[in-house]
Design an enzyme around this catalytic site. Structure first.
Site, PDB file in Angstrom:
ATOM      1  N   ARG A  62      -1.781  18.402  14.594  1.00 17.63           N
ATOM      2  CA  ARG A  62      -0.183  18.180  15.220  1.00 17.63           C
ATOM      3  C   ARG A  62      -0.236  18.972  16.242  1.00 17.63           C
ATOM      4  O   ARG A  62       0.950  18.887  16.926  1.00 17.63           O
ATOM      5  CB  ARG A  62       0.533  18.062  14.037  1.00 17.63           C
ATOM      6  CG  ARG A  62       1.605  16.887  14.485  1.00 17.63           C
ATOM      7  CD  ARG A  62       2.712  16.880  13.291  1.00 17.63           C
ATOM      8  NE  ARG A  62       2.177  16.824  11.877  1.00 17.63           N
ATOM      9  CZ  ARG A  62       2.455  17.803  11.056  1.00 17.63           C
ATOM     10  NH1 ARG A  62       3.117  19.003  11.319  1.00 17.63           N
ATOM     11  NH2 ARG A  62       2.105  17.669   9.745  1.00 17.63           N
ATOM     12  N   ASP A 188      16.726  14.343  34.099  1.00 16.02           N
ATOM     13  CA  ASP A 188      15.597  13.302  34.018  1.00 16.02           C
ATOM     14  C   ASP A 188      14.877  13.269  35.419  1.00 16.02           C
ATOM     15  O   ASP A 188      15.484  12.686  36.291  1.00 16.02           O
ATOM     16  CB  ASP A 188      15.938  12.005  33.626  1.00 16.02           C
ATOM     17  CG  ASP A 188      14.818  10.838  33.372  1.00 16.02           C
ATOM     18  OD1 ASP A 188      13.872  10.831  34.186  1.00 16.02           O
ATOM     19  OD2 ASP A 188      14.847   9.897  32.815  1.00 16.02           O
ATOM     20  N   LYS A 213       4.994   7.160  34.167  1.00 14.70           N
ATOM     21  CA  LYS A 213       5.214   6.658  35.439  1.00 14.70           C
ATOM     22  C   LYS A 213       4.191   7.350  36.280  1.00 14.70           C
ATOM     23  O   LYS A 213       3.071   7.044  36.357  1.00 14.70           O
ATOM     24  CB  LYS A 213       6.757   6.727  36.073  1.00 14.70           C
ATOM     25  CG  LYS A 213       7.712   6.465  35.054  1.00 14.70           C
ATOM     26  CD  LYS A 213       7.755   5.008  34.550  1.00 14.70           C
ATOM     27  CE  LYS A 213       8.740   4.779  33.528  1.00 14.70           C
ATOM     28  NZ  LYS A 213       8.331   3.495  32.842  1.00 14.70           N
TER      29      LYS A 213
HETATM   30  C1  LIG Z   1      14.079   7.209  34.546  1.00 10.36           C
HETATM   31  C2  LIG Z   1      13.425   6.873  33.503  1.00 10.36           C
HETATM   32  N1  LIG Z   1      13.342   7.690  32.496  1.00 10.36           N
HETATM   33  C3  LIG Z   1      12.604   7.492  31.342  1.00 10.36           C
HETATM   34  C4  LIG Z   1      12.051   6.458  31.179  1.00 10.36           C
HETATM   35  C5  LIG Z   1      11.480   6.270  29.531  1.00 10.36           C
HETATM   36  O1  LIG Z   1      10.014   6.387  29.728  1.00 10.36           O
HETATM   37  P1  LIG Z   1       9.002   5.513  28.727  1.00 10.36           P
HETATM   38  O2  LIG Z   1       9.030   4.153  29.270  1.00 10.36           O
HETATM   39  O3  LIG Z   1       7.766   6.589  28.846  1.00 10.36           O
HETATM   40  O4  LIG Z   1       9.564   6.026  27.322  1.00 10.36           O
HETATM   41  C6  LIG Z   1      12.000   5.376  32.189  1.00 10.36           C
HETATM   42  C7  LIG Z   1      11.106   4.139  31.831  1.00 10.36           C
HETATM   43  O5  LIG Z   1      11.465   3.165  32.511  1.00 10.36           O
HETATM   44  C8  LIG Z   1      12.788   5.540  33.439  1.00 10.36           C
HETATM   45  O6  LIG Z   1      12.572   4.645  34.128  1.00 10.36           O
END
Ligand SMILES: Cc1ncc(COP(=O)(O)O)c(C=O)c1O
Length: 400
Positions: A62, A188, A213
């Site tokens: 882990r 983010d 992504k």
């Molecule tokens: C801007 C943004 N942050 C976070 C996420 C979440 O990522 P995950 O799909 O890997 O949980 C996404 C997913 O589309 C996103 O577009």
């Protein structure tokens, strides 16, 4: 070979990051260490080992292995000023854990109105039940965030550009105001992939990526990461460990493989994305293109000041018509898949509606909104595909 060297250029750091000799051995990439149990030579060895919480030492599955450690180190190098990175099985789990690590019951969280909708849902469902109040703010608030900070404000969540609508936030101004009041800042940074915008260098305390992504880049792995300043590292690490967060070494390996080509992929996403955004903005069927590198995008001047490039994800607003007309555009596309993710090598088109997720600001448009992920196909082929789509849309919109 070891990572190190934040004095090196970002493209170089993508190649060298995490490649410590003790993790790679005699080969280029760290092998996939697939393990739950880590073995000790003797009881004495076990007792001498890292029974306490140490980074980068074998202990138990882990806590990861060299494959995950290499990825975490390479991601930390993307964010100069960052102390360490924790890995998560998705972007959403990274966001959830980062917020949980800094918030306490009774706190107020300020969240941009342009947030990714599951981030909002997490605040409304989980954090609310846990005693945290979330207040939404205009993504373009800038230094005006000061007026929204109260005694109970613990943290500010940013996302720049905003999901679906692509407003660029004045992150340095928000961070400066937050710092003055002792408020923690989180960003983010998925769109810029910590590559076209380095959040911690610009004042952010904690940056978050949905590695799913651009980091992975091949639409085959779910991944999240959180990178933070030293001040927040132990809190983040402890929270992630208490929640049992871990990613598989196979996923870490694929993410590292994707990361090595991030620079060339991002440059191509940028070039094709911009070409297509500019082409769309000249079309009579289009009311508006929402792309941070276009002059009429809200926050464009801030993008010019702070970012070194633009990703391949943006939206456009059709000039009238309804959802069915928009669907006729999308349904006949041959090179664009219809799907929720983005950041992969393949193009995607998705009908979206930003309006229901707004509470601090109003979202009004002339027509349906479509979000495009511009992949690595030849740009001329993508434009030809979209041109036929616009013809289909026009016919469908005229019939109604
Ligand atoms: C801007 C943004 N942050 C976070 C996420 C979440 O990522 P995950 O799909 O890997 O949980 C996404 C997913 O589309 C996103 O577009």
């Amino acid at each position: 070979m070891s990572g190190g060297g934040s004095d090196r250029k970002p493209a170089t750091r993508l190649v060298t990051g995490g490649r410590r000799k003790e993790w790679t051995g005699a080969v280029v990439n760290p092998p996939v260490w697939r393990a739950s149990t880590h073995l000790y030579d003797s009881v004495a060895d076990l007792r001498a080992g890292p029974t306490t919480n140490e980074d980068g030492r074998f202990f138990y599955g882990r806590r990861g292995s060299p494959t995950q450690w290499a990825l975490a180190e390479a991601l930390t190098e993307l964010e100069p000023g960052g102390h360490g990175t924790m890995l998560f099985p998705s972007g959403v789990s990274a966001i959830a854990c980062a917020l949980l690590a800094v918030l306490r019951p009774g706190d107020v969280l300020l969240m941009t109105d342009s947030s990714y909708d599951p981030t909002r849902s997490y605040a409304e469902a989980f954090l609310k039940k846990w005693g945290v109040e979330t207040r939404y703010y205009d993504p373009l608030v800038g230094a005006g965030i000061s007026d929204l900070i109260c005694d109970r404000t613990r943290a500010i969540m940013m996302e720049s550009p905003g999901s679906l609508t692509f407003e660029i936030q004045d992150v340095p101004a928000i961070c400066a105001a937050a710092q003055e009041r002792g408020v923690i800042t989180l960003l983010d940074n998925t769109w810029a992939a910590s590559y076209f915008f380095r959040g911690i260098e610009r004042g952010v305390d904690i940056t978050i990526l949905a590695g799913t992504k651009y980091i992975v880049g091949h639409s085959d792995v779910m991944l999240g990461s959180v990178t933070c300043r030293e001040k927040y590292w132990q809190r983040l690490r402890r929270t992630a460990q208490q929640l049992g967060q871990v990613i598989s070494p196979d996923d870490a390996y694929l993410a590292l493989r994707g990361l090595r080509t991030l620079d060339v992929r991002m440059r191509q996403h940028q070039e094709s994305g911009l070409t297509i955004a500019r082409w769309l903005s000249q079309k009579p069927q289009i009311a508006k293109v929402l792309h941070p590198a276009l002059p009429d995008c809200p926050g464009h001047a801030t993008w010019q000041r702070d970012f070194s490039g633009s990703a391949g994800l943006f939206s456009f607003v059709l000039d009238g018509g309804d959802d069915e007309a928009a669907a006729s555009l999308i349904d006949g596309l041959e090179l664009f898949g219809i799907g929720y993710s983005w950041g992969g090598y393949e193009s995607l088109a998705l009908p979206v509606d930003p309006a229901p997720d707004r509470t601090a600001t109003k979202w009004q448009t002339e027509g349906p909104v479509i979000r495009l992920n511009i992949g690595l196909e030849d740009c001329d082929d993508l434009i030809a595909d979209l041109a036929k789509g616009l013809e289909r849309y026009e016919k469908a919109a005229c019939k109604r």
